[in-house]
Design an enzyme around this catalytic site. Sequence first.
Site, PDB file in Angstrom:
ATOM      1  N   ASN A 138       0.838  -1.203   0.000  1.00 46.65           N
ATOM      2  CA  ASN A 138       0.000   0.000   0.000  1.00 46.65           C
ATOM      3  C   ASN A 138       0.874   1.255   0.000  1.00 46.65           C
ATOM      4  OD1 ASN A 138      -2.496   1.664   0.594  1.00 46.65           O
ATOM      5  ND2 ASN A 138      -1.248   2.116   2.406  1.00 46.65           N
ATOM      6  N   ASP A 204       1.902   6.587   0.068  1.00 46.20           N
ATOM      7  CA  ASP A 204       1.032   5.607  -0.613  1.00 46.20           C
ATOM      8  C   ASP A 204       1.506   5.400  -2.039  1.00 46.20           C
ATOM      9  OD1 ASP A 204      -0.763   6.495   1.679  1.00 46.20           O
ATOM     10  OD2 ASP A 204      -2.013   4.974   0.703  1.00 46.20           O
ATOM     11  N   ASP A 234      -0.744  -6.273   3.722  1.00 44.75           N
ATOM     12  CA  ASP A 234      -1.049  -5.225   4.685  1.00 44.75           C
ATOM     13  C   ASP A 234      -2.023  -4.202   4.087  1.00 44.75           C
ATOM     14  OD1 ASP A 234      -0.377  -3.880   7.251  1.00 44.75           O
ATOM     15  OD2 ASP A 234       0.425  -2.315   5.931  1.00 44.75           O
ATOM     16  N   GLU A 270      -5.311  -8.056   5.009  1.00 44.76           N
ATOM     17  CA  GLU A 270      -5.808  -7.305   6.156  1.00 44.76           C
ATOM     18  C   GLU A 270      -6.789  -6.260   5.657  1.00 44.76           C
ATOM     19  OE1 GLU A 270      -4.330  -4.195   9.626  1.00 44.76           O
ATOM     20  OE2 GLU A 270      -3.510  -4.130   7.616  1.00 44.76           O
TER      21      GLU A 270
END
Length: 541
Positions: A138, A204, A234, A270
């Site tokens: 991410n 990001d 993640d 996640e």
Amino acid sequence: MRKKLSALILCFAILFTGCAQTVPASGRAISKIDDKYKTFYEVFVYSFCDSNGDGIGDLNGLTGKLDYLNDGDDLSDSDLGIDAIWLMPIMPSGTYHKYDVENYMDIDEEYGTMADFDNLISECNKRGIDVIIDLVINHSSSFNPWFKEATGYIDECIKAGKEPNASECKYFDYYNFSNTLQSGYRSLSNGWYYEAQFDSRMPDMNLANESLRADIADIVDFWFAHGVSGFRLDAVKEFYSGNPTKNIETLTWFNSMVKEKKPDAYLVGECWTDMETYVKYYASGVDSFFNFGFAQAEGFSARAAKTSNKGLTAKDYAAKTEYIQQSIVAVNPNGIDAPFLSNHDMDRAAGYFSGDNAMYEYKMAGALNLMMSGNAFIYYGEEIGMKGSGTDPNRRAPMYWDLDVYAEGMTKGPSELKGVTQKYRPVNEQLEDASSILNFYKGLIKLRNMYPEIARGTVDNLEEYTTESVAVLQKTYNDSKITIMINVSAEAQTIDLGDISITSADWLYANPDAKGKDSVGKIKKGEIVLPAFSLVIVEME
Ligand code: CA
């Protein structure tokens, strides 16, 4: 259904009377099936085991403790019995937690070397342990060369008085830059901004960029070549914050890319959000997403395990286990649930329980987690009831091997760790205590290894038997059916079986020291008596 009880019942009744061991002693042999269903152990390497005396856990330290996790001998009861490890980030990073990656194809020097990693994998292979690693795509670290190249290029453009263009520097398009301030963006101090939802050091990434995707595919190749079985992804919800559709599209790309390289790879994402939303992510083909609804103090497992002020009961737990499995397979028939009690981002579960029954309630919460279908995850130290709450460093405290903080292997923990006091005994003492939390966890995992139905079965909440105190779940896998009965209450509970007969039973008692006639499970004609805080797996006819 047969009216007559089989001779086997008598056999089991005799076997179990007055025999309140923690680890199940009879029933089936350990059943090893080569598929994606595992019992996972989440390791924060930093706090697990130190091999070179600098106080920081490392890969060699973990390798040295593998026999504690699984010694590779199915017949021994000295090990925990897990068969997969999730390593929190191990790649070079400037933070203690390492969720900001500076180089995706190396090991952080605090943790060791690639050779140490290869050795860890080799030793895991000998023991039948799969290893998945945290993959944080991410965002990267702001010290990652990709980000430094991109921001350096923007500086050049400003000097030259021209607009930045990815055709001149591909890394400009690896991130989300803007010359106007937007929500979730941080300042570069040259008039430009970059998206960094979590932290200014965690820019990001723009996962739609084809060149970045090609680099990520190379990273996946690299770790497969070093023997990983898959990845924990993640923060998938933040790939495009607030845009599940684009997140699922990105995960669909990632899953296809990975499975083309390694069809039996295991991926778990996640996606920390409500049950109705995260289940939709299964459409991506990613095998699993963590089941946050059953985790934490407010989750179905912990609340059902409380004997007072619970709010949710065994009945709610049982109903929800069936509901969540049906919800997952409705989206992806091959989807695998990923339940857990707590992880590195939340208060440790031992702190959810207080009062005289706290340890039994905690053990039963572990039982509710480990009896779930799918891949159950255990956070390191959960198996000994480690405490740690309030801050992330506290939740990631040193693995409590020994009372002596200078004992071999003990780590110092994150620098901001403070105020964590352990309530239960360290590993070396719990190993010697048959009634310890650790030995109860061993029993639970042994049941998972003996009964493939637990992880792989289609779950039915048997509503005619389930009560607020006892969850009664049937699991069907291929042609085999088992029934799991879990008594989370402080009193013995009797279940009326009518004319159903029981042909085998394996018991676990959270309180094996309880005295009295109801401290041992009994199977009589037409009924089964579950002692306080106990579970039994039966086969019925
Ligand atoms: Ca070390």
